[in-house]
Motif scaffolding. Sequence first.
Motif, PDB file in Angstrom:
ATOM      1  N   ALA A   1       0.836  -1.211   0.000  1.00  0.00           N
ATOM      2  CA  ALA A   1       0.000   0.000   0.000  1.00  0.00           C
ATOM      3  C   ALA A   1       0.864   1.251   0.000  1.00  0.00           C
ATOM      4  CB  ALA A   1      -0.931  -0.009   1.209  1.00  0.00           C
ATOM      5  N   ILE A   2       1.919   1.269   0.812  1.00  0.00           N
ATOM      6  CA  ILE A   2       2.809   2.432   0.880  1.00  0.00           C
ATOM      7  C   ILE A   2       3.500   2.649  -0.465  1.00  0.00           C
ATOM      8  CG2 ILE A   2       4.946   3.277   1.938  1.00  0.00           C
ATOM      9  CD1 ILE A   2       3.939   1.881   4.557  1.00  0.00           C
ATOM     10  N   ALA A   3       3.906   1.546  -1.113  1.00  0.00           N
ATOM     11  CA  ALA A   3       4.585   1.651  -2.404  1.00  0.00           C
ATOM     12  C   ALA A   3       3.650   2.190  -3.488  1.00  0.00           C
ATOM     13  CB  ALA A   3       5.147   0.287  -2.813  1.00  0.00           C
ATOM     14  N   ILE A   4       2.416   1.698  -3.535  1.00  0.00           N
ATOM     15  CA  ILE A   4       1.511   2.127  -4.611  1.00  0.00           C
ATOM     16  C   ILE A   4       1.002   3.539  -4.355  1.00  0.00           C
ATOM     17  CG2 ILE A   4      -0.722   1.299  -3.729  1.00  0.00           C
ATOM     18  CD1 ILE A   4       0.489   0.656  -7.291  1.00  0.00           C
ATOM     19  N   MET A   5       0.859   3.939  -3.090  1.00  0.00           N
ATOM     20  CA  MET A   5       0.348   5.297  -2.826  1.00  0.00           C
ATOM     21  C   MET A   5       1.365   6.354  -3.244  1.00  0.00           C
ATOM     22  SD  MET A   5       0.372   6.054   1.305  1.00  0.00           S
ATOM     23  CE  MET A   5      -0.479   4.561   1.791  1.00  0.00           C
ATOM     24  N   ALA A   6       2.637   5.969  -3.312  1.00  0.00           N
ATOM     25  CA  ALA A   6       3.669   6.913  -3.745  1.00  0.00           C
ATOM     26  C   ALA A   6       3.507   7.285  -5.221  1.00  0.00           C
ATOM     27  CB  ALA A   6       5.052   6.312  -3.507  1.00  0.00           C
TER      28      ALA A   6
END
Length: 390
Positions: free
Chosen positions: A86-91
Amino acid sequence: MTHLTTDKILAIGLISGTSVDGIDAALVEIIDRHEKLETNLIAGHTYPYAADLRTEILAVCAGAPRSLQQICELDDRIAESFAQAAIAIMAKGDRLPDLIASHGQTVFHRPPVTPQDGKTGLGYSVQLGRGAVIAELTGIKTISDFRVADIEAGGHAAPLVPMLDILMLSDPTKYRVCQNIGGISNLTYLPPKALEHPEQVFGFDNGAGNVLLDMASQKLFGVSFDADGAIARQGKPNLVLINQWLEQEFFLTPPPKSTGRELFSPEYLEQCLSECQGLSNGLSNYDILATLTEFTARAIAKSYRDFLPVFPDEVLIGGGGGHNSYLMERLQDLVKPAIVMRTNDCGIDSDSKEAIAFAVLGYLRLKERYGNLPSVTGAKRSVLLGKIFP
């Protein structure tokens, strides 16, 4: 006077399917114009599990004994992996998402049965990767545990993607089947104007998707999957064996029905391989993979003829199976005159479709709108799907 309202949110959908390839993440803009939904995929990506974590998940799915402590530790590791995805895609977006909707990782699924001997007959489905952990690690409102409420209402809690199909892929004049080919294959049947007649929409799991093909590719050829069906294309399928396999109980059972690795397990594959190798003329490894691929395609086509009230005009493919051109060619040949295409042709990215679906289901839960289709899952009533954290 009725005031039309427009709502727009940014959501992340997360899921890891039966193939346990990794975590599919989709960053999706959801636009709600007076309860008519549109989606805009900002970014989609699959984040692989660490090799040792994938091995452990597959072992648990296969029924390997584990202590409760080990299951809890696995639950935490999966949740942490989902949070990292989730953290990777929200970037990839320009602002923080409003919500994360996480399906988690299914490790056990038991369909409901007829109540007897004082037992409820309710199904049971276990998804690891706690939403509370994802919410804590990301700081974003997280919705998870999507299957529980449908099961409590007597349903299979599968498939759940048909809600996306009815909202986004129905057609005014055509009969459509939305066919997902992930680890397990499942369909949504959409008659014309399905949104106006949701009671006519139904869906079910219709067999093994990639799960047997992937296990056989690893065992017979030392590769994790048959890229583009290039290996199976070199073999010749044995139709006698395939026709025997299609007489098994699962394929003859009318919907609603659901399945998973509990049926299409390593032991199931071993039985298939034993029967292939036990033939008098013997099958080469190429022939075996061709036979399993043809089995997958014929199980799908057979389910259309056996269980759909009207044969489809179009078959819209989602999931990783759409990248197997040999499987797609065989399916197109078997379902003529229906036209086989990918959901990309209708505006939904086929690789991110399930992650998009859970982003939409998360939005529906946030707005306290029903997320299941009882005509699909067999539930007694429509229910809100998912638990919100915090």
